[in-house]
Design a protein around this motif. Sequence first.
Motif, PDB file in Angstrom:
ATOM      1  N   CYS A   1       0.828  -1.221   0.000  1.00  5.27           N
ATOM      2  CA  CYS A   1       0.000   0.000   0.000  1.00  5.27           C
ATOM      3  C   CYS A   1       0.852   1.255   0.000  1.00  5.27           C
ATOM      4  N   GLY A   2       2.142   1.081   0.200  1.00 11.62           N
ATOM      5  CA  GLY A   2       3.059   2.216   0.235  1.00 11.62           C
ATOM      6  C   GLY A   2       3.410   2.593   1.660  1.00 11.62           C
ATOM      7  N   THR A   3       4.672   2.793   1.884  1.00 13.58           N
ATOM      8  CA  THR A   3       5.190   3.232   3.180  1.00 13.58           C
ATOM      9  C   THR A   3       6.304   4.228   2.899  1.00 13.58           C
ATOM     10  N   ALA A   4       6.935   4.699   3.954  1.00 13.94           N
ATOM     11  CA  ALA A   4       8.076   5.596   3.762  1.00 13.94           C
ATOM     12  C   ALA A   4       9.195   4.876   3.002  1.00 13.94           C
ATOM     13  N   GLU A   5       9.248   3.548   3.132  1.00 15.25           N
ATOM     14  CA  GLU A   5      10.305   2.766   2.512  1.00 15.25           C
ATOM     15  C   GLU A   5       9.909   2.160   1.157  1.00 15.25           C
ATOM     16  N   TYR A   6       8.635   1.764   1.047  1.00 17.28           N
ATOM     17  CA  TYR A   6       8.171   1.041  -0.143  1.00 17.28           C
ATOM     18  C   TYR A   6       7.158   1.861  -0.935  1.00 17.28           C
ATOM     19  N   PRO A   7       7.345   1.975  -2.256  1.00 13.99           N
ATOM     20  CA  PRO A   7       6.365   2.672  -3.083  1.00 13.99           C
ATOM     21  C   PRO A   7       5.054   1.880  -3.168  1.00 13.99           C
ATOM     22  N   GLN A   8       3.977   2.580  -3.402  1.00 16.16           N
ATOM     23  CA  GLN A   8       2.660   1.964  -3.472  1.00 16.16           C
ATOM     24  C   GLN A   8       2.492   1.142  -4.751  1.00 16.16           C
ATOM     25  N   ILE A   9       1.946  -0.071  -4.597  1.00 17.49           N
ATOM     26  CA  ILE A   9       1.621  -0.928  -5.734  1.00 17.49           C
ATOM     27  C   ILE A   9       0.114  -1.159  -5.796  1.00 17.49           C
ATOM     28  N   ILE A  10      -0.520  -1.289  -4.628  1.00 16.27           N
ATOM     29  CA  ILE A  10      -1.971  -1.472  -4.564  1.00 16.27           C
ATOM     30  C   ILE A  10      -2.555  -0.407  -3.646  1.00 16.27           C
ATOM     31  N   THR A  11      -3.873  -0.294  -3.644  1.00 13.44           N
ATOM     32  CA  THR A  11      -4.523   0.667  -2.752  1.00 13.44           C
ATOM     33  C   THR A  11      -4.767   0.030  -1.390  1.00 13.44           C
ATOM     34  N   ALA A  12      -4.954   0.867  -0.397  1.00 16.81           N
ATOM     35  CA  ALA A  12      -5.271   0.366   0.945  1.00 16.81           C
ATOM     36  C   ALA A  12      -6.578  -0.418   0.918  1.00 16.81           C
ATOM     37  N   GLY A  13      -7.521   0.004   0.097  1.00  9.55           N
ATOM     38  CA  GLY A  13      -8.790  -0.706  -0.021  1.00  9.55           C
ATOM     39  C   GLY A  13      -8.611  -2.127  -0.525  1.00  9.55           C
ATOM     40  N   GLN A  14      -7.705  -2.322  -1.463  1.00 10.06           N
ATOM     41  CA  GLN A  14      -7.443  -3.669  -1.971  1.00 10.06           C
ATOM     42  C   GLN A  14      -6.886  -4.565  -0.866  1.00 10.06           C
ATOM     43  N   LEU A  15      -5.980  -4.037  -0.078  1.00  9.74           N
ATOM     44  CA  LEU A  15      -5.414  -4.822   1.012  1.00  9.74           C
ATOM     45  C   LEU A  15      -6.470  -5.113   2.072  1.00  9.74           C
ATOM     46  N   GLU A  16      -7.249  -4.124   2.428  1.00 14.89           N
ATOM     47  CA  GLU A  16      -8.277  -4.312   3.455  1.00 14.89           C
ATOM     48  C   GLU A  16      -9.263  -5.393   3.056  1.00 14.89           C
ATOM     49  N   ARG A  17      -9.632  -5.440   1.786  1.00 15.01           N
ATOM     50  CA  ARG A  17     -10.554  -6.491   1.327  1.00 15.01           C
ATOM     51  C   ARG A  17      -9.940  -7.862   1.548  1.00 15.01           C
ATOM     52  N   GLN A  18      -8.642  -7.987   1.331  1.00 17.86           N
ATOM     53  CA  GLN A  18      -7.984  -9.282   1.517  1.00 17.86           C
ATOM     54  C   GLN A  18      -7.932  -9.653   2.999  1.00 17.86           C
ATOM     55  N   LEU A  19      -7.595  -8.692   3.836  1.00 17.90           N
ATOM     56  CA  LEU A  19      -7.462  -8.980   5.266  1.00 17.90           C
ATOM     57  C   LEU A  19      -8.806  -9.238   5.926  1.00 17.90           C
ATOM     58  N   ASP A  20      -9.865  -8.653   5.383  1.00 18.94           N
ATOM     59  CA  ASP A  20     -11.203  -8.873   5.921  1.00 18.94           C
ATOM     60  C   ASP A  20     -11.789 -10.207   5.484  1.00 18.94           C
ATOM     61  N   GLU A  21     -11.207 -10.818   4.468  1.00 22.03           N
ATOM     62  CA  GLU A  21     -11.720 -12.074   3.941  1.00 22.03           C
ATOM     63  C   GLU A  21     -11.420 -13.210   4.912  1.00 22.03           C
ATOM     64  N   PRO A  22     -12.430 -13.931   5.363  1.00 23.06           N
ATOM     65  CA  PRO A  22     -12.168 -15.100   6.203  1.00 23.06           C
ATOM     66  C   PRO A  22     -11.314 -16.136   5.481  1.00 23.06           C
ATOM     67  N   ARG A  23     -11.428 -16.187   4.140  1.00 18.47           N
ATOM     68  CA  ARG A  23     -10.633 -17.155   3.379  1.00 18.47           C
ATOM     69  C   ARG A  23      -9.140 -16.948   3.584  1.00 18.47           C
ATOM     70  N   LEU A  24      -8.715 -15.712   3.770  1.00 13.06           N
ATOM     71  CA  LEU A  24      -7.297 -15.418   3.913  1.00 13.06           C
ATOM     72  C   LEU A  24      -6.735 -16.098   5.151  1.00 13.06           C
ATOM     73  N   ARG A  25      -7.517 -16.160   6.193  1.00 11.56           N
ATOM     74  CA  ARG A  25      -7.036 -16.771   7.433  1.00 11.56           C
ATOM     75  C   ARG A  25      -7.161 -18.291   7.413  1.00 11.56           C
ATOM     76  N   ARG A  26      -8.020 -18.849   6.571  1.00 11.50           N
ATOM     77  CA  ARG A  26      -8.279 -20.291   6.566  1.00 11.50           C
ATOM     78  C   ARG A  26      -7.333 -21.070   5.686  1.00 11.50           C
ATOM     79  N   GLN A  27      -6.842 -20.520   4.606  1.00 12.52           N
ATOM     80  CA  GLN A  27      -6.109 -21.316   3.621  1.00 12.52           C
ATOM     81  C   GLN A  27      -4.743 -21.703   4.084  1.00 12.52           C
TER      82      GLN A  27
END
Length: 102
Positions: A76-102
């Motif tokens: 999502c971008g930090t002081a060290e890393y340039p942004q590749i995806i949006t924060a919304g894209q990451l949040e959708r992944q982290l909110d997905e129960p599938r992410l924690r189950r696989q």
Amino acid sequence: MKNRYLPFGYKIADGKIVADSEQVEAVRRIFDAYTAGQTFQQIADALSAQGIPYRSDASRWNKNMVSRILANADYCGTAEYPQIITAGQLERQLDEPRLRRQ
């Protein structure tokens, strides 16, 4: 920092961490594929079949590599890393129960 210690999608250029143009599209496709309902293993198999190397010494992808990318907030971008995806894209992944189950 050596390139091999950087998350997939980044490289060192002129002493700075920059987005790796060859890998950025793969990172975005991973997020899109997961949002579309593909499993970690399906995404890993597709990347391997397309010949997209994870590292120079690892051409075959596995579900753990995909999982690490989907859970990495640096994209999502930090002081060290340039942004590749949006924060919304990451949040959708982290909110997905599938992410924690696989």
